[in-house]
Design an enzyme around this catalytic site. Structure first.
Site, PDB file in Angstrom:
ATOM      1  N   LYS A 158       8.876  -3.760   0.471  1.00 13.27           N
ATOM      2  CA  LYS A 158       8.208  -2.575   1.023  1.00 13.27           C
ATOM      3  C   LYS A 158       9.231  -1.711   1.761  1.00 13.27           C
ATOM      4  O   LYS A 158      10.145  -2.247   2.414  1.00 13.27           O
ATOM      5  CB  LYS A 158       7.094  -3.025   1.973  1.00 13.27           C
ATOM      6  CG  LYS A 158       6.114  -1.935   2.405  1.00 13.27           C
ATOM      7  CD  LYS A 158       4.981  -2.541   3.243  1.00 13.27           C
ATOM      8  CE  LYS A 158       3.999  -1.503   3.766  1.00 13.27           C
ATOM      9  NZ  LYS A 158       2.947  -2.130   4.607  1.00 13.27           N
TER      10      LYS A 158
ATOM     11  N   SER B  74      -1.482  -0.272   3.527  1.00 10.52           N
ATOM     12  CA  SER B  74      -0.362   0.609   3.268  1.00 10.52           C
ATOM     13  C   SER B  74       0.600   0.042   2.241  1.00 10.52           C
ATOM     14  O   SER B  74       1.439   0.757   1.721  1.00 10.52           O
ATOM     15  CB  SER B  74       0.407   0.866   4.561  1.00 10.52           C
ATOM     16  OG  SER B  74       0.972  -0.353   5.047  1.00 10.52           O
TER      17      SER B  74
ATOM     18  N   SER C  75      -2.695  -4.541   5.650  1.00  3.25           N
ATOM     19  CA  SER C  75      -1.879  -3.827   4.657  1.00  3.25           C
ATOM     20  C   SER C  75      -1.255  -4.705   3.584  1.00  3.25           C
ATOM     21  O   SER C  75      -0.636  -4.188   2.652  1.00  3.25           O
ATOM     22  CB  SER C  75      -0.768  -3.040   5.350  1.00  3.25           C
ATOM     23  OG  SER C  75      -1.340  -2.000   6.103  1.00  3.25           O
TER      24      SER C  75
END
Lengths: 503, 495
Positions: free
Chosen positions: A80, A155, A179
């Site tokens: 990420k 996210s 997330s």
């Protein structure tokens, strides 16, 4: 011959160890898949094929030289874009950090490198990890591989879509309010939020410090266990890091049954607002768990009803402080520096241009919640709710080993559907937030489809009892795959341009 | 209206209240929250890492040594030590603060409710300490162009070497009742803290380098009023003398405003060394909202009682006991000892004695000779560029007969001028006492020949007249003659 894109990381590791596969070939296959699908899905913000292949060849060479390597050595992984990496930009999905290459690696990244994993690139995310749809990224939304009209969750939608679209077998995400788990749920992948402090946050660009937790994104419980064992453990650079050895999660994931395991179904997380298809899949999964030997009881956690509003005070409060450093002075974007503007004007212009709407909204909410006249009414009250949530968990874990609920109230919604209504967007994390507030361990496992879209089941365990997640998840996974005749992701219809799905 | 009013006159109408905030930079090996070296100076931005630069993703880890120093300071200030406390974030913007919040302590300081007794002119004042808390220092900004302040500067240079250096902030409760002595009490308090920190070994306490700095809050209230007046805060006063001057000036300035029926504006003020005045800084009419909250990146600090008690055993001797012991050790009369204390030379004399000089010699040099020089230079005694060991070295030269007191003063001049150690100064300046009879004899003969009247008096038995001739010889030999030998020679030649 195995389908190398669809294989689990553990199987790929075994194949490489047996000399049946090279990391170079595997990495090339992943890069090809990324090339094919990234234009459609917008999963990776940066990929470095040359560097990835070089890392892969180095691993192959070490293996050829007879070196004993870890179980995931040579496996490509996506990270990420809020983890600091010295060889890729770390943008956090924000214009304000566009192109910023940190001078240091996050502890998670350093551990991945040490374990021989091949970092192929950085995955898309909601700006500074705030969002439930990956639509707030400055670099555009990521699409759900199941239905490109839909969101992949947020996210960490990039990491989950990377794994569910077979671009990489595994990825790393971060979970502040869900997330990792919520995107896992809506993409049919496994997402684990380890116990707070179980995986170092050092080098993870902070959203809300007391809630952020890195964790695995995978297609099997075994892979998640292997990955958590690599990235987990004590880190002297993170004060919240737990100074205890990581338990044997792989063994837990290989459990045969759930005999003697007491599972509590959270009564607050069902009923109104939950899609019938989501509840159907959830109830079927509960039956599967019962058949596997678990004792199922209903458990009420009344304070969970207040978790969402309390979260939306604490998280923006911490975020408003954490994002204060982005002022255009030392790194990232600098706007308005034409020689005539004052330092203060440059900062204002940089923030105006560099932060997106959601970031600005939460900075304002957080600043307000912490301000002298409102601290007690907002931030202080939210902290009290947080204590109540912890008490509810404590009480529940006095009666049961784990708690379960649907991971999300609905399946993946459509791109743009909730962007104009922040409150409806925030509801996507309704079930996942209590675990962050309490700092305990939590994971989402796929339990089937509703209207052709994945549904997830959330397992919550007490702090430091991450192994319980893996035991429940592993048994559930094998039982369901037996029913489905294979992994849930095999039921995904062809993604345009994909090389993997029917390869 | 005049800018200020007469100091003695204002005291007939107003009672001052002081509040002092003293920042002490700890001399730990590493910074507060990272492993970077904690050193003064160095090329800009060479003692930095992702943590003290506040880079995205970096996290603080508290320095255990800094906590230990904080506890020892708290104990030395007679404070309670918190059994559980936390760091907090103080959110505000400062150009050289890397995270745009400062990691500090707010409502949970590590030490609280203490006191310090200070002496001014034989009277003891008790200064109550509200709290001593831990925090990190900011970097250092240099604004280039314009007035040197950020407004109007062409650009700013920032050095983050100091960012993250551990600080202890010691905050007093309002000090009232000192009246005319308020500036002296403040000075004595800061001097006392400086001595204490030095004795604890926790800080270099160099005010000129900013490792000990004082913010002085001052307000005036009409005599008899219970309530405090509006205060101003004079920032970063960097010497003991300035503490006293700044407070005295602010008292006269505020009195002028009040006399005129005006209201003192609550604001921060800057002190100007050159003329001893203060000028307006940032207005504080509206209190800053720092949006404090518990630092989520750090775990609470819970020092065990056993540890605190163990640290208590490492505290230096209490000042009063120390003074009694030193006076007895040195065998000084009350008057001689008071001279040492009043010159702030206690520690220096102690060090000089430790370096081998007699107590009397230590007193002689520090209290008379060096105090005078410090006064002339507008410095504190320990700010002079001479160490106790060097003073002991000067005295050793005297004891060995290499120099006399007069030459010793020139040696001190040399040391202060940076010419090196005392022996080197003697060498460089050629200051050795001449006791060689041949050389002295010729000089004596010359002086006798030039002063026949005086010589006659001595021949007549007026021995005390020899002093005049000795002086002449000394002068002709630029002070380097052995006076005793000269006297011997004169008397021998004129008997």
């Amino acid at each position: 011959m195995m389908n190398i894109l669809k294989s689990t990381a553990a199987d790929l590791g075994r194949a490489m160890a047996a000399g049946e596969l090279t990391s170079e070939a595997l990495t090339q296959a992943c890069l090809d898949q990324i090339d094919a699908l990234n234009p459609t899905l917008n999963v990776f913000l940066s990929v470095d094929a040359d560097s990835a292949l070089e890392q892969a060849r180095a691993i192959d060479a070490r293996r050829a030289a007879g070196e004993e390597l870890g179980p995931l050595a040579g496996v490509p992984i996506g990270v990420k874009d809020n983890f600091c990496t010295t060889d890729f930009p770390t943008t956090c999905g924000s214009k304000i950090l566009d192109g910023w290459v940190p001078p240091y690696d996050a502890t998670v990244v350093a551990k991945l490198r040490a374990a021989g994993l091949v970092i192929v690139g950085k995955t898309n995310m909601d700006e500074f990890a705030m969002g439930s749809s990956t639509e707030t990224s400055y670099f555009g939304p990521t699409r759900n591989p199941w239905d490109t009209e839909r969101i992949p969750g947020g996210s960490g939608g990039g990491s989950s879509a990377a794994v569910s679209s077979f671009m990489v077998p595994i990825a790393v995400g971060s979970d502040t309010g869900g997330s990792i788990r919520q995107p896992g749920s809506v993409t049919g992948t496994i997402g684990v939020k380890p116990t707070y402090g179980g995986v170092s946050r050092y080098g993870l660009v902070a959203m809300a410090s007391s809630l952020d937790q890195p964790g695995p994104v995978t297609r099997s419980a075994e892979d998640a266990a292997l990955l958590q064992q690599i990235i987990g453990g004590y880190d002297p650079h993170d004060s919240a890091s737990i100074n205890q050895p990581v338990p044997d999660l792989v063994a837990a994931a290989a459990s045969e049954d759930l005999a003697g395991v007491r599972i509590g179904v959270v009564t607050e997380f069902q009923g109104e607002g939950y899609e019938p298809g989501v509840l159907d899949r959830f109830r079927e999964a509960v039956e599967v768990l019962r058949e596997a030997g678990a004792e199922i009881v209903e458990v009420s956690c009344p304070a969970f009803n207040y978790a969402l509003p309390a979260y939306y005070l604490i998280q923006p409060a911490e975020l408003s402080s954490n994002l204060a450093r982005f002022d255009g002075m030392r790194y990232g974007l600098r706007a308005g520096d034409d020689g005539g503007a004052s330092a203060e004007q440059v900062m204002n212009l940089t923030r105006e241009e560099g932060f997106g709407r959601e970031a600005k909204r939460r900075i304002i909410i957080g600043t307000y919640a912490l301000s002298a006249g409102y601290y007690d009414a907002y931030y202080g009250s939210a902290q009290k709710v947080r204590s109540l949530i912890m008490q509810d968990f404590d009480k529940a874990f006095g009666q049961v080993d784990v708690l379960i609920s649907p991971t999300t109230p609905t399946v993946a919604f459509k791109v743009g559907e909730r962007t104009a209504d922040p409150m409806s967007m925030y509801l996507a994390d309704l079930c996942t937030i209590p675990s962050n507030m309490a700092g305990n361990a939590s994971a989402s496992f796929p339990v089937g489809l509703s209207e052709g879209l994945p549904v997830g089941l959330q397992v919550m365990a007490p702090p430091m009892e991450d192994a319980r997640l893996y035991r429940v998840g592993g048994v559930l996974e094998r039982a369901l795959e037996g029913r489905w005749g294979g992994p849930l992701l095999d039921q995904m219809t062809q993604i345009e341009g994909s090389k993997a799905v029917d390869a | 209206m005049s800018e200020t009013v007469d100091y003695d006159e204002l005291l007939t109408r107003y009672e001052p209240a002081l509040g002092l905030e003293v920042h002490v930079e700890l001399n730990t090996n590493t910074k507060m929250f990272c492993g970077c070296t904690n050193e003064f100076g160095g090329e800009p931005n060479t003692h930095v890492c992702p943590v003290c630069l506040g880079l995205p993703g970096s996290l603080p880890v508290i320095n255990g040594k800094a906590v230990e120093s904080a506890i020892r300071i708290g104990l030395a200030l007679n404070c309670e030590i918190a059994s559980w406390c936390r760091m907090a974030r103080k959110n505000y913007f400062y150009p050289d603060m890397t995270k745009n919040f400062q990691t500090s302590q707010y409502d949970e300081p590590i030490a609280f409710d203490g006191y310090v007794d200070v002496e001014v002119d034989g009277e003891t004042y008790r200064v109550e300490v509200e709290r001593a808390h831990m925090e990190e220092d900011a970097g250092k900004a240099t604004h280039v162009g314009g007035s040197g302040r950020i407004q109007g500067a062409d650009y700013s240079l920032i050095d983050y070497n100091r960012a993250g250096v551990p600080l202890i902030e010691i905050v007093t409760k309002p000090i009232r009742g000192a009246g005319a002595k308020a500036p002296e009490v403040a000075k004595a308090y800061v001097a006392h803290l400086r001595e204490l920190m030095k004795a604890l070994g926790v800080s270099d306490v160099r005010m000129e380098q900013g490792s000990l700095r004082c913010d002085a809050n001052i307000s005036l209230a009409p005599i008899g009023d219970e309530e405090l007046g509006t205060r101003t805060e004079t920032k970063n006063v960097n010497s003991l003398r300035s503490v006293e001057r700044a407070i005295r000036y602010e008292m006269t300035r505020q009195a002028a405003i009040l006399d005129d029926g005006g209201k003192v504006k609550q604001e921060t003020r800057h002190f100007h060394e050159a003329d001893g005045t203060t000028s307006s800084g940032r207005s504080k009419e509206q209190a800053e909202d720092y949006r404090y909250f518990a630092e989520p990146d750090l775990m609470p600090i819970a020092p065990s009682r056993e540890w605190v008690e163990e640290l208590r055993t490492t505290l230096p001797e209490p000042p009063a006991e120390r003074r009694a012991r030193l006076q007895a050790d040195w065998g000084f009369s009350d008057i001689d000892f008071a001279a040492v204390v009043n010159s702030n030379a206690l520690g220096l004399v102690e060090e000089t004695v430790a370096a081998g000089a007699s107590p009397a010699a230590g007193r002689k040099w520090w209290v008379s000779e060096l105090s005078r020089r410090a006064n002339e230079a507008g410095l504190e005694l320990d700010e002079l560029a001479i160490t106790a060991a060097q003073v002991a070295g000067v005295q050793a030269l005297v004891d060995e007969g290499k120099v006399n007191d007069k030459l010793a003063r020139q040696v001190i001049d040399g040391v202060l001028a940076g010419e090196g150690e005392p022996a080197e100064v003697v060498e460089k300046r050629g200051l050795v006492v001449v006791s060689d009879e041949g050389a002295l004899s010729a000089a004596v003969d010359e002086v006798i020949a030039a002063n026949p009247d005086v010589a006659d008096k001595i021949r007549d038995g007026k021995v005390q007249a020899a002093g005049a001739l000795i002086g002449q010889v000394m002068k002709s030999m630029r002070g380097q003659a052995d006076a005793a030998k000269v006297r011997e020679l004169i008397l021998a030649k004129l008997s």
